[in-house]
Design a protein around this motif. Sequence first.
Motif, PDB file in Angstrom:
ATOM      1  N   ILE A   1       0.849  -1.189   0.000  1.00 25.10           N
ATOM      2  CA  ILE A   1       0.000   0.000   0.000  1.00 25.10           C
ATOM      3  C   ILE A   1       0.885   1.239   0.000  1.00 25.10           C
ATOM      4  O   ILE A   1       1.939   1.261   0.652  1.00 25.10           O
TER       5      ILE A   1
ATOM      6  N   TYR B   1       0.689   5.148   1.193  1.00 22.00           N
ATOM      7  CA  TYR B   1      -0.061   6.094   2.003  1.00 22.00           C
ATOM      8  C   TYR B   1       0.543   7.488   1.841  1.00 22.00           C
ATOM      9  O   TYR B   1       1.746   7.651   1.644  1.00 22.00           O
TER      10      TYR B   1
ATOM     11  N   GLN C   1       0.796  11.128   3.929  1.00 23.49           N
ATOM     12  CA  GLN C   1       0.593  11.705   5.253  1.00 23.49           C
ATOM     13  C   GLN C   1       0.913  13.192   5.228  1.00 23.49           C
ATOM     14  O   GLN C   1       2.052  13.593   4.989  1.00 23.49           O
TER      15      GLN C   1
ATOM     16  N   PRO D   1      -1.996   8.758   8.185  1.00 24.58           N
ATOM     17  CA  PRO D   1      -1.779   8.296   6.812  1.00 24.58           C
ATOM     18  C   PRO D   1      -3.107   8.104   6.072  1.00 24.58           C
ATOM     19  O   PRO D   1      -4.069   7.594   6.635  1.00 24.58           O
TER      20      PRO D   1
ATOM     21  N   PHE E   1       4.507   7.098   2.218  1.00 26.31           N
ATOM     22  CA  PHE E   1       5.027   5.858   2.782  1.00 26.31           C
ATOM     23  C   PHE E   1       4.572   4.670   1.944  1.00 26.31           C
ATOM     24  O   PHE E   1       3.412   4.603   1.542  1.00 26.31           O
TER      25      PHE E   1
ATOM     26  N   PHE F   1       1.330  -4.336   8.962  1.00 28.24           N
ATOM     27  CA  PHE F   1       2.066  -3.754   7.861  1.00 28.24           C
ATOM     28  C   PHE F   1       3.403  -3.220   8.352  1.00 28.24           C
ATOM     29  O   PHE F   1       3.510  -2.703   9.459  1.00 28.24           O
TER      30      PHE F   1
ATOM     31  N   PHE G   1       6.148  -0.399   7.553  1.00 33.72           N
ATOM     32  CA  PHE G   1       6.226   0.877   6.847  1.00 33.72           C
ATOM     33  C   PHE G   1       7.673   1.277   6.595  1.00 33.72           C
ATOM     34  O   PHE G   1       8.544   1.059   7.442  1.00 33.72           O
ATOM     35  N   GLY G   2       7.906   1.904   5.440  1.00 39.79           N
ATOM     36  CA  GLY G   2       9.179   2.530   5.180  1.00 39.79           C
ATOM     37  C   GLY G   2       9.288   3.836   5.944  1.00 39.79           C
ATOM     38  O   GLY G   2       8.345   4.261   6.614  1.00 39.79           O
ATOM     39  N   SER G   3      10.441   4.478   5.820  1.00 37.27           N
ATOM     40  CA  SER G   3      10.679   5.700   6.580  1.00 37.27           C
ATOM     41  C   SER G   3      10.087   6.933   5.924  1.00 37.27           C
ATOM     42  O   SER G   3      10.051   7.990   6.531  1.00 37.27           O
TER      43      SER G   3
END
Lengths: 112, 115
Positions: free
Chosen positions: A34, A36, A38, A44, A89, A100, A102-104
Amino acid sequence: GESVGLHLPTLSVQEGDNSIINCAYSNSASDYFIWYKQESGKGPQFIIDIRSNMDKRQGQRVTVLLNKTVKHLSLQIAATQPGDSAVYFCAENVGNFNKFYFGSGTKLNVKP
Amino acid sequence: NAGVMQNPRHLVRRRGQEARLRCSPMKGHSHVYWYRQLPEEGLKFMVYLQKENIIDESGMPKERFSAEFPKEGPSILRIQQVVRGDSAAYFCASSPGQPQDQPQHFGDGTRLSIL
């Protein structure tokens, strides 16, 4: 946990140009992804998702590309607008859909 | 159709106090997830709950943190004896649960500051 990282922490684009945000993931078993968005002070917001049996999915002004060979995900935003300025993200899920990783994040700055 | 509601939006506590964060999922959603976000970082999974059940708490610190999702009322994330390192934004997300392959929808978070 899993490793989901992004190549570029900050991306600046001119209004009207196309934007490409990249994401690398480490788990070849990841099967659902996914993107997102933000905005500052908010949670998000879902943009688009893709399953591992697909390599491309299009939404309104956005396209997600999945390259399972190199474990790479990208988000393309067409005709970027000032309202697209936010942190983006990618998130991956392995096997089940309750957790999930999440990346940074990549911060997108749209210049008028 | 209200989204995920979190309150309070901002919470200030002194070291040693307790913090209670509340989350009401979207209407029709029976699955709740809590995440923590530090500044300039992504979200880190903490816990996944269904009504009256903790399904996955692998991301929860072993001490001081607890979560519940009672039959009636919102989900609660509770942090006892807070320390400075607990300062973060805490986000709640919800999903219908079935079918499983649906995205989670997030609230706007609670920003916790520890003095």
